[in-house]
Design an enzyme around this catalytic site. Sequence first.
Site, PDB file in Angstrom:
ATOM      1  N   ASN A  37       0.802  -1.220   0.000  1.00 45.57           N
ATOM      2  CA  ASN A  37       0.000   0.000   0.000  1.00 45.57           C
ATOM      3  C   ASN A  37       0.840   1.277   0.000  1.00 45.57           C
ATOM      4  O   ASN A  37       1.671   1.477   0.879  1.00 45.57           O
ATOM      5  CB  ASN A  37      -0.885   0.009   1.256  1.00 45.57           C
ATOM      6  CG  ASN A  37      -2.346   0.127   0.907  1.00 45.57           C
ATOM      7  OD1 ASN A  37      -2.699   0.153  -0.278  1.00 45.57           O
ATOM      8  ND2 ASN A  37      -3.192   0.201   1.923  1.00 45.57           N
ATOM      9  N   TYR A 160      -8.535   6.395  13.226  1.00 42.61           N
ATOM     10  CA  TYR A 160      -8.145   5.376  12.257  1.00 42.61           C
ATOM     11  C   TYR A 160      -9.349   4.651  11.608  1.00 42.61           C
ATOM     12  O   TYR A 160     -10.204   4.131  12.305  1.00 42.61           O
ATOM     13  CB  TYR A 160      -7.217   4.333  12.924  1.00 42.61           C
ATOM     14  CG  TYR A 160      -7.170   3.065  12.130  1.00 42.61           C
ATOM     15  CD1 TYR A 160      -6.518   3.043  10.896  1.00 42.61           C
ATOM     16  CD2 TYR A 160      -7.862   1.934  12.529  1.00 42.61           C
ATOM     17  CE1 TYR A 160      -6.537   1.914  10.111  1.00 42.61           C
ATOM     18  CE2 TYR A 160      -7.882   0.801  11.750  1.00 42.61           C
ATOM     19  CZ  TYR A 160      -7.222   0.802  10.539  1.00 42.61           C
ATOM     20  OH  TYR A 160      -7.263  -0.310   9.751  1.00 42.61           O
ATOM     21  N   HIS A 217      -4.723   0.019  16.101  1.00 46.63           N
ATOM     22  CA  HIS A 217      -3.785   0.553  15.109  1.00 46.63           C
ATOM     23  C   HIS A 217      -2.548   1.190  15.733  1.00 46.63           C
ATOM     24  O   HIS A 217      -2.160   2.313  15.407  1.00 46.63           O
ATOM     25  CB  HIS A 217      -4.482   1.509  14.141  1.00 46.63           C
ATOM     26  CG  HIS A 217      -4.141   1.223  12.710  1.00 46.63           C
ATOM     27  ND1 HIS A 217      -3.371   2.060  11.952  1.00 46.63           N
ATOM     28  CD2 HIS A 217      -4.423   0.172  11.925  1.00 46.63           C
ATOM     29  CE1 HIS A 217      -3.217   1.543  10.740  1.00 46.63           C
ATOM     30  NE2 HIS A 217      -3.849   0.383  10.704  1.00 46.63           N
ATOM     31  N   GLU A 267       0.199  -7.518  11.145  1.00 49.81           N
ATOM     32  CA  GLU A 267       0.012  -7.183   9.725  1.00 49.81           C
ATOM     33  C   GLU A 267       1.221  -6.457   9.128  1.00 49.81           C
ATOM     34  O   GLU A 267       1.391  -6.464   7.919  1.00 49.81           O
ATOM     35  CB  GLU A 267      -1.264  -6.351   9.535  1.00 49.81           C
ATOM     36  CG  GLU A 267      -1.217  -5.007  10.228  1.00 49.81           C
ATOM     37  CD  GLU A 267      -2.517  -4.217  10.103  1.00 49.81           C
ATOM     38  OE1 GLU A 267      -3.585  -4.811  10.319  1.00 49.81           O
ATOM     39  OE2 GLU A 267      -2.448  -3.028   9.802  1.00 49.81           O
ATOM     40  N   ARG A 288      -1.205 -12.100  12.524  1.00 47.98           N
ATOM     41  CA  ARG A 288      -1.875 -11.343  11.456  1.00 47.98           C
ATOM     42  C   ARG A 288      -1.032 -11.159  10.199  1.00 47.98           C
ATOM     43  O   ARG A 288      -1.316 -10.276   9.388  1.00 47.98           O
ATOM     44  CB  ARG A 288      -2.224  -9.949  11.985  1.00 47.98           C
ATOM     45  CG  ARG A 288      -3.249  -9.936  13.063  1.00 47.98           C
ATOM     46  CD  ARG A 288      -4.646  -9.694  12.568  1.00 47.98           C
ATOM     47  NE  ARG A 288      -4.806  -8.423  11.886  1.00 47.98           N
ATOM     48  CZ  ARG A 288      -5.454  -8.281  10.737  1.00 47.98           C
ATOM     49  NH1 ARG A 288      -5.975  -9.313  10.128  1.00 47.98           N
ATOM     50  NH2 ARG A 288      -5.587  -7.077  10.191  1.00 47.98           N
ATOM     51  N   HIS A 317      -3.962 -10.775   7.460  1.00 53.10           N
ATOM     52  CA  HIS A 317      -4.341  -9.444   6.976  1.00 53.10           C
ATOM     53  C   HIS A 317      -5.056  -9.567   5.627  1.00 53.10           C
ATOM     54  O   HIS A 317      -4.626 -10.336   4.769  1.00 53.10           O
ATOM     55  CB  HIS A 317      -3.055  -8.626   6.817  1.00 53.10           C
ATOM     56  CG  HIS A 317      -3.266  -7.190   6.512  1.00 53.10           C
ATOM     57  ND1 HIS A 317      -2.722  -6.580   5.403  1.00 53.10           N
ATOM     58  CD2 HIS A 317      -3.927  -6.227   7.176  1.00 53.10           C
ATOM     59  CE1 HIS A 317      -3.052  -5.297   5.408  1.00 53.10           C
ATOM     60  NE2 HIS A 317      -3.777  -5.053   6.473  1.00 53.10           N
TER      61      HIS A 317
HETATM   62  C1  GCO Z   1      -6.328  -3.740   8.904  1.00 45.94           C
HETATM   63  C2  GCO Z   1      -5.237  -2.747   8.738  1.00 45.94           C
HETATM   64  C3  GCO Z   1      -5.289  -1.959   7.463  1.00 45.94           C
HETATM   65  C4  GCO Z   1      -4.100  -1.014   7.345  1.00 45.94           C
HETATM   66  C5  GCO Z   1      -3.730  -0.833   5.913  1.00 45.94           C
HETATM   67  C6  GCO Z   1      -2.509   0.008   5.756  1.00 45.94           C
HETATM   68  O1  GCO Z   1      -6.453  -4.230   9.993  1.00 45.94           O
HETATM   69  O2  GCO Z   1      -7.004  -4.029   7.924  1.00 45.94           O
HETATM   70  O3  GCO Z   1      -5.025  -2.048   9.907  1.00 45.94           O
HETATM   71  O4  GCO Z   1      -6.498  -1.332   7.279  1.00 45.94           O
HETATM   72  O5  GCO Z   1      -4.366   0.208   7.916  1.00 45.94           O
HETATM   73  O6  GCO Z   1      -3.521  -2.092   5.355  1.00 45.94           O
HETATM   74  O7  GCO Z   1      -2.127   0.066   4.427  1.00 45.94           O
HETATM   75 MG    MG Z   2      -5.078  -3.662  11.375  1.00 45.89          MG
END
Ligand code: GCO
Ligand code: MG
Length: 408
Positions: A37, A160, A217, A267, A288, A317
């Site tokens: 991303n 977020y 986050h 993630e 994740r 993720h």
């Molecule tokens: C989630 C993540 C994403 C991230 C995004 C960043 O749990 O899905 O936190 O939404 O923010 O992938 O590029």
């Molecule tokens: Mg996340």
Amino acid sequence: MKITDAKVYVGGPGKNYVTLKIMTDEGIYGLGDATLNNRETLLAKYLQDYLIPNQIGMDPRKSEDIWQFFYRGAYFRRGPVAMAAIGAIDMALWDIKGKLAGLPVYQLLGGKSRDSFKLYAHAAGADLPALLDDVARCLDQGFRSVRVQCGIPGMPTASYAVPETTDHEGDFITDFSGIRPKVEIWETDKYLRFMPGALAEIRKTVGPDIDILHDVHHRLTPREAAAFAKEVEPVGLYWLEDPTPAEDQEALRLIRQHSTTPIAIGEVFNSIWDCNTLIEEELIDFIRVSVTYAGGITHVRRIVDLASLHHIRTGFHGAPSHSPISMAAQAHLNVWAPNFGIQEYLTLGTEACDALFPSKHKAEMGQMSLEDAPGLGVDFDEREAVKYDYNPGSHPVVRLTDGTMWNY
Ligand code: GCO
Ligand code: MG
């Protein structure tokens, strides 16, 4: 058998998917996803200038040796760009392997442990009533597991993954108005005062049978996160995600000592070395990682196996940054993994996305199942691909009210 060529495409409907296509002398090709991303062009360049020229002539069946060649051989190991590039190559090689064997990838991993697997959706709202409406929308679509994110009263900007207004639509994490990020203001005290009550209200509304997930986050300190995790215990969250910045594995010890709320993290991890302490000390409940950012099927499988020794389940993720190719690679792991937990899933299935990545895999009623096509079971239509170009975008950045930079 030899790799004869490989191509990288950047673009897609509403996303800059980075798609790798590896060709062989036997006419079989494999597909991989290298979408990182908001840094997508780096992956294309890294693959084109360094990895693809090295691959030509290699035997695509030697996916382990090719993985080791690019990982050990780089000398400067790990990091999101390097690992997403290796991840894309690895996915494509498993795709080729499956097509050669005439088997879906999950059969090469050990076969199905389940016919379909559970997905979770995202719900968000600028305030609690809007969030509850959005949760109802997810439940109407058949999801039984929902991640909930809410605007915080008195916070000067959205927090977020929360839209600025109540009448939002679509993915509002990436802003495609340019490369310069918007600024979000974060106030921990307001969040800590509001969110436990909001989660309790959501539990009251949906009842005991729905899984509620929440993503912090990376915004709290270990002490704040421990107090929060303890306070929300009565809600019975399915998981609390990324309570603290993920690079500090030791931080999770304090949270664990104070709370039994299940913790999900990973993630942003790129390798087993980012989570081995968390797993071996049993400080988390869900891992994740994704096949894209953590080096493909070959490496994620090792993480899944280590996690299974320690009662830790998967929760890969699946934000919209992943293309249907990596979502399929994860789906093959999900139907196999003895320690599968849940899969994040954001509807990719727009008509334009389906046209670019034709596939018969099904996601409906909060479950995903795989069609028995050889390999990953997702194709890539190059005539569709020419319709798209790279479109610069950015995540917001986060500052405290006094201007201090904070964690997005
Ligand atoms: C989630 C993540 C994403 C991230 C995004 C960043 O749990 O899905 O936190 O939404 O923010 O992938 O590029
Ligand atoms: Mg996340």
